[in-house]
Design a protein around this motif. Structure first.
Motif, PDB file in Angstrom:
ATOM      1  N   ALA A   1     105.276  -5.141  32.830  1.00  0.00           N
ATOM      2  CA  ALA A   1     105.541  -6.351  33.615  1.00  0.00           C
ATOM      3  C   ALA A   1     104.318  -6.734  34.436  1.00  0.00           C
ATOM      4  CB  ALA A   1     106.734  -6.105  34.540  1.00  0.00           C
ATOM      5  N   MET A   2     103.220  -5.992  34.268  1.00  0.00           N
ATOM      6  CA  MET A   2     102.041  -6.217  35.120  1.00  0.00           C
ATOM      7  C   MET A   2     100.982  -7.067  34.438  1.00  0.00           C
ATOM      8  SD  MET A   2     101.269  -2.537  36.802  1.00  0.00           S
ATOM      9  CE  MET A   2     102.446  -1.695  37.843  1.00  0.00           C
ATOM     10  N   ASN A   3     100.432  -7.998  35.194  1.00  0.00           N
ATOM     11  CA  ASN A   3      99.252  -8.696  34.691  1.00  0.00           C
ATOM     12  C   ASN A   3      98.014  -7.961  35.223  1.00  0.00           C
ATOM     13  OD1 ASN A   3      98.913  -9.462  37.324  1.00  0.00           O
ATOM     14  ND2 ASN A   3      99.426 -11.612  36.998  1.00  0.00           N
ATOM     15  N   ARG A   4      96.856  -8.495  34.962  1.00  0.00           N
ATOM     16  CA  ARG A   4      95.606  -7.819  35.319  1.00  0.00           C
ATOM     17  C   ARG A   4      95.517  -7.556  36.833  1.00  0.00           C
ATOM     18  NH1 ARG A   4      90.121 -10.023  35.845  1.00  0.00           N
ATOM     19  NH2 ARG A   4      88.622  -8.433  35.185  1.00  0.00           N
ATOM     20  N   ALA A   5      95.855  -8.601  37.614  1.00  0.00           N
ATOM     21  CA  ALA A   5      95.751  -8.454  39.070  1.00  0.00           C
ATOM     22  C   ALA A   5      96.744  -7.408  39.581  1.00  0.00           C
ATOM     23  CB  ALA A   5      95.999  -9.796  39.746  1.00  0.00           C
ATOM     24  N   ASP A   6      97.964  -7.414  39.066  1.00  0.00           N
ATOM     25  CA  ASP A   6      98.975  -6.420  39.495  1.00  0.00           C
ATOM     26  C   ASP A   6      98.487  -5.005  39.184  1.00  0.00           C
ATOM     27  OD1 ASP A   6     100.733  -8.531  40.010  1.00  0.00           O
ATOM     28  OD2 ASP A   6     101.666  -8.411  38.023  1.00  0.00           O
ATOM     29  N   LEU A   7      97.950  -4.864  37.986  1.00  0.00           N
ATOM     30  CA  LEU A   7      97.529  -3.519  37.560  1.00  0.00           C
ATOM     31  C   LEU A   7      96.321  -3.049  38.378  1.00  0.00           C
ATOM     32  CD1 LEU A   7      97.946  -1.148  35.647  1.00  0.00           C
ATOM     33  CD2 LEU A   7      96.613  -2.351  33.910  1.00  0.00           C
ATOM     34  N   GLN A   8      95.397  -3.973  38.626  1.00  0.00           N
ATOM     35  CA  GLN A   8      94.224  -3.600  39.437  1.00  0.00           C
ATOM     36  C   GLN A   8      94.674  -3.102  40.812  1.00  0.00           C
ATOM     37  OE1 GLN A   8      91.949  -7.241  39.342  1.00  0.00           O
ATOM     38  NE2 GLN A   8      90.596  -6.478  37.725  1.00  0.00           N
ATOM     39  N   ALA A   9      95.613  -3.846  41.419  1.00  0.00           N
ATOM     40  CA  ALA A   9      96.083  -3.454  42.760  1.00  0.00           C
ATOM     41  C   ALA A   9      96.755  -2.086  42.697  1.00  0.00           C
ATOM     42  CB  ALA A   9      97.055  -4.514  43.286  1.00  0.00           C
ATOM     43  N   PHE A  10      97.547  -1.871  41.658  1.00  0.00           N
ATOM     44  CA  PHE A  10      98.247  -0.590  41.501  1.00  0.00           C
ATOM     45  C   PHE A  10      97.239   0.558  41.377  1.00  0.00           C
ATOM     46  CE2 PHE A  10     100.194   2.791  39.061  1.00  0.00           C
ATOM     47  CZ  PHE A  10     101.462   2.901  39.595  1.00  0.00           C
ATOM     48  N   LEU A  11      96.191   0.347  40.603  1.00  0.00           N
ATOM     49  CA  LEU A  11      95.201   1.404  40.380  1.00  0.00           C
ATOM     50  C   LEU A  11      94.418   1.706  41.653  1.00  0.00           C
ATOM     51  CD1 LEU A  11      93.794   0.322  36.882  1.00  0.00           C
ATOM     52  CD2 LEU A  11      95.510   2.070  37.353  1.00  0.00           C
ATOM     53  N   VAL A  12      93.975   0.642  42.322  1.00  0.00           N
ATOM     54  CA  VAL A  12      93.146   0.827  43.528  1.00  0.00           C
ATOM     55  C   VAL A  12      93.928   1.607  44.592  1.00  0.00           C
ATOM     56  CG1 VAL A  12      92.035  -0.422  45.428  1.00  0.00           C
ATOM     57  CG2 VAL A  12      91.640  -1.134  43.053  1.00  0.00           C
ATOM     58  N   GLU A  13      95.215   1.287  44.720  1.00  0.00           N
ATOM     59  CA  GLU A  13      96.052   2.022  45.693  1.00  0.00           C
ATOM     60  C   GLU A  13      96.084   3.517  45.409  1.00  0.00           C
ATOM     61  OE1 GLU A  13     100.100   0.561  45.916  1.00  0.00           O
ATOM     62  OE2 GLU A  13      99.345  -1.420  46.453  1.00  0.00           O
ATOM     63  N   ARG A  14      95.863   3.880  44.165  1.00  0.00           N
ATOM     64  CA  ARG A  14      95.904   5.304  43.778  1.00  0.00           C
ATOM     65  C   ARG A  14      94.511   5.903  43.579  1.00  0.00           C
ATOM     66  NH1 ARG A  14      99.977   2.492  43.163  1.00  0.00           N
ATOM     67  NH2 ARG A  14     102.043   3.411  43.422  1.00  0.00           N
ATOM     68  N   GLY A  15      93.531   5.191  44.047  1.00  0.00           N
ATOM     69  CA  GLY A  15      92.162   5.708  43.979  1.00  0.00           C
ATOM     70  C   GLY A  15      91.542   5.644  42.592  1.00  0.00           C
ATOM     71  N   ILE A  16      92.088   4.819  41.739  1.00  0.00           N
ATOM     72  CA  ILE A  16      91.538   4.678  40.377  1.00  0.00           C
ATOM     73  C   ILE A  16      90.707   3.397  40.340  1.00  0.00           C
ATOM     74  CG2 ILE A  16      92.142   4.372  37.919  1.00  0.00           C
ATOM     75  CD1 ILE A  16      94.721   5.956  38.491  1.00  0.00           C
ATOM     76  N   LYS A  17      89.575   3.460  39.655  1.00  0.00           N
ATOM     77  CA  LYS A  17      88.645   2.310  39.636  1.00  0.00           C
ATOM     78  C   LYS A  17      89.335   1.075  39.033  1.00  0.00           C
ATOM     79  CE  LYS A  17      84.448   4.282  40.623  1.00  0.00           C
ATOM     80  NZ  LYS A  17      84.710   5.671  40.589  1.00  0.00           N
ATOM     81  N   LYS A  18      89.036  -0.065  39.697  1.00  0.00           N
ATOM     82  CA  LYS A  18      89.664  -1.342  39.319  1.00  0.00           C
ATOM     83  C   LYS A  18      89.401  -1.710  37.849  1.00  0.00           C
ATOM     84  CE  LYS A  18      89.387  -5.881  41.510  1.00  0.00           C
ATOM     85  NZ  LYS A  18      88.696  -6.634  42.554  1.00  0.00           N
ATOM     86  N   PHE A  19      88.174  -1.418  37.366  1.00  0.00           N
ATOM     87  CA  PHE A  19      87.829  -1.870  36.010  1.00  0.00           C
ATOM     88  C   PHE A  19      88.644  -1.163  34.922  1.00  0.00           C
ATOM     89  CE2 PHE A  19      85.494   1.524  33.889  1.00  0.00           C
ATOM     90  CZ  PHE A  19      85.107   2.351  34.925  1.00  0.00           C
TER      91      PHE A  19
END
Ligand code: SF4
Length: 343
Positions: free
Chosen positions: A6-24
């Motif tokens: 259900a995630m688009n690029r922006a949703d997924l980027q935010a999810f990753l950054v919150e967990r310390g995973i690189k945005k790219f």
């Protein structure tokens, strides 16, 4: 619960950054899912092992089980029955056309609208499908049939406009470049005529194709096969369609199921041409599947030709839908019911 589908690029980027995973990493993940059909974190080997483990724990990938698959002998229609995490099943159908593949999706499990000619509604409404569950119907064809996608039709089980927010989020998501990158003009939403939601849809600024299930030329006859006609009259529906056309520029299609001795007489054709005449629309006529349990029979070829011919002669733009998949129980809801009966 977070759902990768259900995630688009922006949703997924935010999810990753919150967990310390690189945005790219979001771009790599979406590429795996939508371009390479990889549906397991462990197979996404471009991601560091630690990230894969974090994601497997916090964003599990739950792909539906393929409960059944049927293919037409000519291979032009493939129907999947998919089972989700809670045991609920939905049908989704791929139709191969000369211009490309079209997938007919379900938007709900069961349906509350209860049209007389529809097997989907026989066990009532169970629940709405989520955004991710609609995306998964498309991905399931990639995984199990490896087919490209040209267009999407929300015409399977359910009334999409009664699951409005999820359906709109889904259509916006599959339009995005990082997912299916489908044009809105390649998406069709079919409704039984939920007027307030049609009015709302017209204001979204999306050039979606709108198909309306008409099935009768007057309210009395419509009420006899579509209980929703008790709430929304043809007059209100047509006003909403006119507004939709004015705001989006998209020609509305009217679906019209042909039922012997009920709605395809010459008198009905005449009423229909008066109802629709003067509008820039298309009527899509569909002979009903015989269903003797509820007393619905398919008209003869002669009756079908007489009905469609009369409308054509009187300037109504009408086509007879090419029927696909009748021999694999592709009519909406039949495969799911067969499985429920077995269980
Ligand atoms: S035809 Fe569509 S709206 Fe009517 S009962 Fe079936 S799924 Fe629901």
């Amino acid at each position: 619960m977070n759902d990768i589908f259900a995630m688009n690029r922006a949703d997924l980027q935010a999810f990753l950054v919150e967990r310390g995973i690189k945005k790219f990493r979001a771009d790599q993940i979406l590429h795996y899912i939508y371009k390479q059909n990889v549906f397991s974190w462990h197979e996404m080997t471009l991601l560091p092992q630690g990230d894969r483990e974090t994601l497997a724990g916090e964003l599990p990938i739950c792909f539906p089980v393929l409960a059944d698959i049927q293919k037409a002998p000519d291979d032009n229609t493939v129907k999947l029955l998919l089972e989700f995490y809670d045991g609920q099943t939905v049908e989704t159908v791929l139709m191969k056309h000369a211009y490309g593949n079209s997938v007919c999706l379900s938007s709900q499990v069961g349906c509350a609208v209860n049209c007389a000619f529809c097997a989907s509604a026989k066990n009532g409404f169970i629940r709405n499908l989520t955004v991710g569950e609609m995306v998964l119907q498309l991905l399931a064809f990639r995984k199990y049939v490896t087919a490209g996608l040209h267009s999407v039709v929300l015409m399977g089980t359910g009334e999409p406009l009664l699951n409005y927010d999820n359906v709109l989020s889904f259509l916006r998501l599959i339009h995005e470049k990082d997912t299916f990158y489908l044009g809105y003009r390649n998406m069709t939403l079919s409704t039984s005529g939920i007027v307030p939601a049609m009015e709302r849809l017209a204001t979204e600024g999306l050039p979606l194709n709108l198909a309306v299930s008409l099935h009768a030329p007057n309210d009395n006859l419509r009420r006899s096969i579509m209980p929703v006609a008790d709430t929304y009259t043809l007059k209100n529906i047509l006003t909403a369609c006119d507004r939709y056309f004015d705001r989006t520029g998209r020609k509305v299609t009217f679906e019209y199921i042909l039922i012997k001795d009920l709605n395809c007489t010459l008198a009905c054709a005449d009423e229909l041409r008066h109802l629709l005449g003067g509008r820039n629309i298309l009527v899509n006529a569909i002979p009903v599947n015989d269903n003797y349990d509820v007393g619905l029979c398919r008209p003869s070829q002669k009756e079908i030709r007489r009905f469609t011919g009369y409308l054509k002669e009187h300037g109504i733009n009408i086509t007879l839908r090419r029927e696909m998949g009748g021999n694999i129980q592709a009519a909406c809801g039949q495969l799911r019911i067969k499985r429920m009966q077995k269980q």
